[in-house]
Design a protein around this motif. Structure first.
Motif, short mmCIF file in Angstrom:
data_model
loop_
_atom_site.label_atom_id
_atom_site.label_comp_id
_atom_site.label_asym_id
_atom_site.label_seq_id
_atom_site.Cartn_x
_atom_site.Cartn_y
_atom_site.Cartn_z
N ASP A 1 0.96 -1.18 -0.11
CA ASP A 1 0.00 -0.04 0.00
C ASP A 1 0.85 1.44 -0.12
O ASP A 1 0.54 2.31 -0.33
N ALA A 2 1.90 1.28 0.72
CA ALA A 2 2.85 2.23 0.71
C ALA A 2 3.25 2.95 -0.77
O ALA A 2 3.70 3.90 -1.15
N TYR A 3 3.17 2.09 -1.62
CA TYR A 3 3.51 2.40 -3.03
C TYR A 3 2.48 2.59 -3.92
O TYR A 3 2.60 2.58 -5.26
N LEU A 4 1.38 2.69 -3.42
CA LEU A 4 0.06 2.67 -4.19
C LEU A 4 0.05 3.77 -5.05
O LEU A 4 -0.17 3.80 -6.20
N TYR A 5 0.43 5.21 -4.72
CA TYR A 5 0.32 6.22 -5.22
C TYR A 5 1.50 6.41 -6.33
O TYR A 5 1.44 6.94 -7.40
N THR A 6 2.68 5.74 -5.99
CA THR A 6 3.72 5.69 -6.80
C THR A 6 3.57 4.91 -8.17
O THR A 6 3.53 5.16 -9.25
N ARG A 7 2.44 3.77 -7.78
CA ARG A 7 2.10 2.90 -9.10
C ARG A 7 1.19 3.64 -9.96
O ARG A 7 1.23 3.69 -11.24
N VAL A 8 0.20 4.66 -9.36
CA VAL A 8 -0.70 5.44 -10.16
C VAL A 8 0.12 6.25 -11.13
O VAL A 8 -0.12 6.47 -12.12
N MET A 9 1.30 6.84 -10.54
CA MET A 9 2.06 7.76 -11.35
C MET A 9 2.79 7.09 -12.42
O MET A 9 3.03 7.77 -13.45
N LEU A 10 3.44 5.83 -12.20
CA LEU A 10 4.07 5.12 -12.94
C LEU A 10 3.58 4.18 -13.68
O LEU A 10 4.13 3.42 -14.65
N GLY A 11 2.14 4.04 -13.66
CA GLY A 11 1.39 3.28 -14.39
C GLY A 11 1.57 3.50 -16.13
O GLY A 11 1.33 2.42 -16.60
N CYS A 12 1.95 4.46 -16.43
CA CYS A 12 2.25 4.88 -17.81
C CYS A 12 3.24 3.88 -18.37
O CYS A 12 3.12 3.65 -19.55
N TYR A 13 4.18 3.30 -17.76
CA TYR A 13 5.16 2.49 -18.29
C TYR A 13 4.60 1.14 -19.06
O TYR A 13 5.10 0.68 -19.76
N LYS A 14 3.35 0.84 -18.58
CA LYS A 14 2.64 -0.42 -19.16
C LYS A 14 2.48 -0.14 -20.60
O LYS A 14 2.57 -0.68 -21.53
N GLY A 15 2.07 1.27 -20.79
CA GLY A 15 1.76 1.76 -22.10
C GLY A 15 2.82 1.82 -23.08
O GLY A 15 2.88 1.51 -24.05
#
Length: 510
Positions: A17-31
């Protein structure tokens, strides 16, 4: 251990959970990673060039080696080379030199071996595959390209057998224990006369090419089995439309078929060919209760398809009389990311307009559905063509979309920019006489057609000024030269400040 630590750390960042917002920001890498997979054809060509270069080096090296083997039989060669070349002429002796006689034709000698025959076979296959893959052959004689490309089967079979010829030979492990090369190399006159230097024994290395080929071949066979399974699935043709612009529209249904906007399928008509599969962009939207393709008659296969459906004579056929079609797909494409941006710029040249039919339809459905959360705020659509009448079906679609958008109060959402690059004097006169009418005389759109080619500097500057802090996706389908120019524009007009406007380029290719 490294693999375990990588997976463990990856799951840690993925689940904590500590990295939830980090994953939101870096989710673009999937694209970004998915966009690399969209370059599969570029990767395929790069591998092919690598194969060609290394095959050339391999062939030249073997030719040099064969000549050296041949010269080792001559009197000009050193005594040790002569001695080694003479091994194998007596009974129960292995040989090292594959050229057994100096007074022989090395070419004929090699072509009577497994290595020589398979080497020639895979070389000819590779040359035919690469020469038939040029752009002019693909565009004008697609069937020649398609069938010749399947010589890869001959290539891989020959490659596996090639090493069985054991042309390059070495001393056996048992012989190395008895025959000390460090000492015996300098005392070759003592061979066979002392126990310290018995006559060396030689053998070829066991073929290993199958180890490299096995994995890809298994994957290929699995892919063929999946395609065969899809071939067996029933495709129901619900509607056939023969457009006046020489385009055949096929609307179909298939159980379990799910698509995204901008994707494409492979189509096969067993009546025409049991082997050929041809790619076509889907022109329907995911929200439609059918999927469709628009096919222009531009080659032997498409002409045969037109005749099979009675489109040339515009003869009505009962549904049960229509030829059977098989569908493989759908497959992903770069254009499917159009909804991932706040602002999207869709640019098409000529027939490259096809992928955007599905996208524009889907945009309309999403705009009209109040329950759909849409990140996309604005779409700029550019179409550069020589003759809009060749794509009359698409012009009709644009008119329908524009009218529906106006009716829903969303006229601002979709901005059309149509550029006509070729016209004659009579057309120019007709255009001038009707210029003041509310709708464009060429397309029927409220937004007027531009004549000539777009000035991309002006267009990109205008978009950047309108959206100074947005992420803008640029999607293009068309010729390579224009693609390179648009890619430069995206880099040029992207702000150095990450908070400013950023253009992300996506090219459609299959």
């Amino acid at each position: 251990m490294n693999l375990y630590l990588f997976i463990d750390t990856f799951n840690w960042y993925e689940d904590e959970d500590a990295y939830l917002y980090t994953r939101v920001m870096l989710g673009c890498y999937k694209g970004i990673l998915r966009r690399q997979l969209d370059k599969n054809i570029t990767f395929h060509k790069t591998v092919a060039y690598g194969v060609a270069v290394n095959a050339t080096i391999h062939i030249i090296a073997h030719l040099v080696n064969i000549e050296r083997y041949h010269l080792s039989q001559s009197k000009q060669a050193g005594e040790l080379s002569n001695k080694l070349s003479g091994i194998g002429k007596s009974m129960n002796e292995t040989y090292l030199n594959p050229i057994r006689n100096y007074d022989t034709n090395t070419i004929i000698e090699i072509l009577t071996t497994i290595a020589g025959v398979t080497g020639l076979l895979i070389t000819v296959s590779l040359v035919l595959i690469m020469t038939s893959s040029t752009e002019i052959i693909i565009k004008s004689f697609y069937e020649v390209f398609w069938y010749t490309h399947h010589l890869f089967i001959v290539f891989f079979v020959g490659l596996v057998i090639h090493g069985m010829g054991q042309l390059v030979r070495g001393q056996t492990a048992q012989s190395l224990l008895l025959h000390n090369v460090t000492y015996c190399k300098d005392h070759y006159l003592e061979w066979e006369t002392t126990a310290q230097c018995p006559l060396p024994q030689f053998s070829g290395k066991s073929p290993a090419a199958w180890k490299w080929v096995l994995g890809p071949v298994i994957l290929y066979i699995c892919e063929r089995l999946i395609r065969f399974w899809r071939f067996q699935q029933d495709v129901v043709i619900t509607k056939v439309v023969s457009h006046s612009s020489g385009v055949l529209e096929l609307q179909m249904r298939k159980h379990g078929f799910q698509m995204e906007a901008g994707q494409y399928i492979f189509l096969q008509c067993p009546l025409i060919s049991q082997l050929e599969w041809h790619p076509f962009t889907l022109t329907s939207a995911p929200e439609d209760d059918f999927f469709s393709v628009h096919i222009r008659s531009v080659g032997d296969w498409t002409e045969a398809l037109f005749n099979a459906f009675g489109a040339e004579e515009k003869v009505f056929k009962e549904p049960w009389k229509l030829p059977r079609l098989a569908v493989d797909g759908p497959f992903g494409a770069a254009a499917t990311d159009v909804f991932q941006y706040q602002i999207s710029v869709c640019i098409a040249a000529g027939i490259g307009v096809t992928p955007f039919a599905s996208i524009l339809k889907s945009i309309w459905y999403k705009c009209c559905n109040l329950n759909t959360e849409l990140r996309l705020e604005k779409v700029y659509f550019y179409w550069i063509c020589r003759d809009p009448s060749a794509f009359e079906w698409f012009a009709d679609l644009l008119c329908s979309l524009e009218a529906q958008m106006v009716e829903k109060g969303k006229a601002h959402f979709l901005s059309f920019h149509i550029f006509l690059t070729s016209w004659d004097e009579s057309q120019a006169t007709h255009i001038a006489l009707h210029y003041d009418e509310k709708v464009d005389i060429i397309t029927g759109l409220r937004q007027k057609t531009f004549y000539g080619r777009p000035n991309w500097n002006i267009e990109f500057r205008h978009i950047a000024e309108n959206h100074p802090s947005d992420s803008i996706g640029v999607f293009f389908c068309g010729p390579k030269t224009l693609s390179e120019n648009l890619q430069k524009m995206c880099k040029w007009y992207s702000s150095a400040d990450p908070r400013g406007v950023q253009f992300y380029y996506n090219k459609e290719s299959f």
